[in-house]
Motif scaffolding. Structure first.
Motif, PDB file in Angstrom:
ATOM      1  N   HIS A  31      53.319  61.179 -25.354  1.00  0.00           N
ATOM      2  CA  HIS A  31      52.327  60.528 -24.498  1.00  0.00           C
ATOM      3  C   HIS A  31      51.830  59.229 -25.127  1.00  0.00           C
ATOM      4  O   HIS A  31      51.218  59.260 -26.188  1.00  0.00           O
ATOM      5  CB  HIS A  31      51.142  61.456 -24.241  1.00  0.00           C
ATOM      6  CG  HIS A  31      51.532  62.725 -23.577  1.00  0.00           C
ATOM      7  ND1 HIS A  31      51.989  62.786 -22.280  1.00  0.00           N
ATOM      8  CD2 HIS A  31      51.576  64.005 -24.045  1.00  0.00           C
ATOM      9  CE1 HIS A  31      52.277  64.034 -21.971  1.00  0.00           C
ATOM     10  NE2 HIS A  31      52.058  64.789 -23.024  1.00  0.00           N
TER      11      HIS A  31
ATOM     12  N   CYS B 283      47.001  58.527 -20.111  1.00  0.00           N
ATOM     13  CA  CYS B 283      48.360  58.375 -20.601  1.00  0.00           C
ATOM     14  C   CYS B 283      48.980  57.224 -19.814  1.00  0.00           C
ATOM     15  O   CYS B 283      48.786  57.116 -18.609  1.00  0.00           O
ATOM     16  CB  CYS B 283      49.156  59.649 -20.381  1.00  0.00           C
ATOM     17  SG  CYS B 283      50.874  59.470 -20.917  1.00  0.00           S
TER      18      CYS B 283
ATOM     19  N   HIS C 231      52.382  60.639 -15.472  1.00  0.00           N
ATOM     20  CA  HIS C 231      51.371  61.473 -16.112  1.00  0.00           C
ATOM     21  C   HIS C 231      49.975  61.047 -15.653  1.00  0.00           C
ATOM     22  O   HIS C 231      49.140  61.878 -15.316  1.00  0.00           O
ATOM     23  CB  HIS C 231      51.469  61.391 -17.634  1.00  0.00           C
ATOM     24  CG  HIS C 231      52.787  61.876 -18.172  1.00  0.00           C
ATOM     25  ND1 HIS C 231      53.051  61.948 -19.519  1.00  0.00           N
ATOM     26  CD2 HIS C 231      53.911  62.299 -17.540  1.00  0.00           C
ATOM     27  CE1 HIS C 231      54.287  62.413 -19.697  1.00  0.00           C
ATOM     28  NE2 HIS C 231      54.827  62.622 -18.510  1.00  0.00           N
TER      29      HIS C 231
ATOM     30  N   PHE D  57      46.414  63.019 -15.910  1.00  0.00           N
ATOM     31  CA  PHE D  57      46.187  62.686 -17.327  1.00  0.00           C
ATOM     32  C   PHE D  57      45.273  61.471 -17.462  1.00  0.00           C
ATOM     33  O   PHE D  57      45.720  60.360 -17.759  1.00  0.00           O
ATOM     34  CB  PHE D  57      47.532  62.419 -17.998  1.00  0.00           C
ATOM     35  CG  PHE D  57      47.552  62.555 -19.501  1.00  0.00           C
ATOM     36  CD1 PHE D  57      46.499  62.121 -20.280  1.00  0.00           C
ATOM     37  CD2 PHE D  57      48.652  63.108 -20.134  1.00  0.00           C
ATOM     38  CE1 PHE D  57      46.531  62.234 -21.663  1.00  0.00           C
ATOM     39  CE2 PHE D  57      48.718  63.227 -21.521  1.00  0.00           C
ATOM     40  CZ  PHE D  57      47.642  62.784 -22.274  1.00  0.00           C
TER      41      PHE D  57
HETATM   42 CU   LIG Z   1      51.806  61.232 -20.879  1.00  0.00          CU
END
Ligand SMILES: [Cu+2]
Length: 487
Positions: free
Chosen positions: A419, A470, A475, A480
């Motif tokens: 990430h 991220c 993501h 995220f």
């Molecule tokens: Cu990620």
């Protein structure tokens, strides 16, 4: 592929309402009053990756990369942003410590640039160094939106004092084109130092099991690409970088990918790293290979002392074969560009840190455990931080911070993906990576390895809503993200 678009449409609806704030009218009046220092036009255009590969996408000023914008540290600039497309857009000034309303993130309250409208913004560029600008809209399942398009361009903020131990500068923007969804495989992750942590693997396995029991799903969608290029040209299709023996070339490399980690090598040459994400490093170490997470930048000096015609390119044969490289040609050298595969090299941020130094102690530590829920949202993986996926409607999760305090974020990655963690409007100091303590490296994106931990500190010194996410587009679009809010 069946994808429920309701949540995405809801988001797009909110976007167009936010685009209608009074800024539109005010912006137009200001534009009439005085010319801006810079103008960006968002619109559809063509990228000629090679004579055989011409494709249509969304661009800045009809070109890829967008124009190199050179700012002076501390000297206010105005930028007029015109949006000639049918959907609201956002231009994010990545890596700059500027106010929330001009940073270019809807979650922070930056107004959208309305479809077929414009917005004038003004800010004081900082900190100095290599930054960039890119779109910050959610793409969701639409590969014609967000960073899957070619909306990215470099920014260089001239420092007040320039060290200048090089002969010339070359900006290189790595980017993929023609994206498509596939059912994901596993991301290679053995190029980062550090070992997988057993406890995190166990959390990840448990989440996998739960997802399977609930939905009998396999792996979620990932994005792959057909074409690759540097500065919008496939390997061999553009002008080579022409160098002279003994020349010291300062490369500013940007990974403008929507989703991928990139590598870079020049056979027979060493990169002396002078800055990461535009910030000078305490130790200028030489490395044979660069690894860059999505949105990371590396500034490195290469001394040209190995005459020939070389491929400066990605280590992946497949990606390089589909264009991810550029030719470096010494004066008076001719012939087919040569590629030599480098020895395996594991990327280690700590090599560039301040030797023997220990980062300042934080006032507070916030722990975040990252879990992937396989194919949980219409075939897309969902990402949770401490059990919660980001919600635009609820504006949650949101953490309160107090001005002047130093916060340590401790990330625990219970997934096998790398990430590239990105904090808006603040620089952070890496304090622990791959099990090793580290100090003195300031960044705005850092790669967290699969089943690993990473810690960084930031000082709450720029009031206003601040987004953390991220930088992998899939993501961030599927959970995220968190917000920091000043109390
Ligand atoms: Cu990620």
């Amino acid at each position: 592929m069946t994808v429920d678009r309701r949540s995405l449409l809801k988001y797009a609806g909110a976007a167009s309402v936010m685009g209608m704030v009074p800024g539109l009218v005010r912006g137009a009046e200001q534009a009439a009053a005085a010319k801006a220092d810079y103008t960006l036009r968002i619109g559809t255009g063509l990228v000629e990756l090679s004579p055989q590969h011409i494709l249509s996408t969304t661009l800045y000023n009809g070109q890829f990369p967008g124009p190199l914008l050179r700012f002076k540290e501390g000297q206010r600039v105005t930028v007029d942003i015109y949006n000639d497309t049918d959907t609201p857009e956002l231009v994010h000034w990545h890596g700059q410590t500027i106010p929330s309303d001009v940073d270019g993130a809807a979650e922070e309250g930056s107004p959208f640039v309305p479809a077929h409208g414009m917005r004038r913004i003004s800010f004081v560029p900082a900190p100095s160094g290599f930054r960039f600008y890119h779109t910050h809209v959610a793409a969701g399942d639409d590969l014609n939106r967000g960073t899957y398009t070619a909306q990215a361009g470099p920014v260089y903020i001239e420092p007040k004092a320039n060290p200048g131990a090089y002969d010339r500068e070359v900006f290189l923007v790595m980017k993929e084109f023609a994206p498509a969804f596939s059912r994901g495989g596993d991301m290679a992750m053995d190029m980062l130092v550090g070992e997988p942590i057993k406890a995190l693997q166990q959390i990840g396995e448990k989440a996998d099991q739960e997802a399977q029991e609930a939905q009998e799903k396999i792996k979620g969608f990932e994005v792959g690409y057909e074409l690759f290029g540097i500065n919008g040209r496939m390997l061999g299709a553009g002008e080579p970088i022409r160098v002279k023996q003994g020349e010291r070339v300062l490369f500013h490399v940007l990974n403008a990918s929507a989703t991928e980690i990139r590598s870079f090598a020049l056979p027979g040459h060493t990169f002396k790293i002078v800055a990461l994400d535009g910030n000078p490093v305490p130790t200028q170490a030489g490395v044979p290979v660069l690894w860059l997470g999505t949105a990371e930048r590396i500034s490195a000096i290469v001394e040209m002392k190995h005459p020939g015609v070389w491929v400066l390119g990605d280590l992946s044969d497949d990606d390089r074969g589909h264009g991810m490289g550029i030719v470096v040609e010494y004066a008076d050298r001719k012939g087919k560009p040569q590629w030599v595969k480098p020895k395996p090299y594991r990327w280690d941020y700590t090599r560039f840190g301040k030797a023997g130094a220990v980062a300042a102690s934080p006032d507070e530590t916030i722990e975040m455990t990252i879990v992937k829920r396989n194919a949980a949202i219409n075939g897309f993986n969902q990402w949770t931080l401490n059990g919660e996926a980001f919600s635009m409607e609820m504006m949650k999760p949101k953490y309160k911070v107090r001005q002047g305090r130093r916060y340590r974020l401790k990330f625990r990655n219970a997934s096998d993906d790398i990430h590239p963690l990105h904090l808006h409007r603040h620089s952070f100091e890496l304090t622990r990576v791959g099990g090793k303590p580290i100090a003195g490296i300031m960044k705005d994106v850092a790669m967290l390895g699969g089943f690993q931990e990473l810690e960084f500190d930031f000082v709450a010194n720029n009031p206003g809503l601040t987004l953390f996410h991220c930088h992998q587009q899939l993501h961030m679009d599927f959970g995220f993200m968190v917000l920091f809010d000043y109390a």
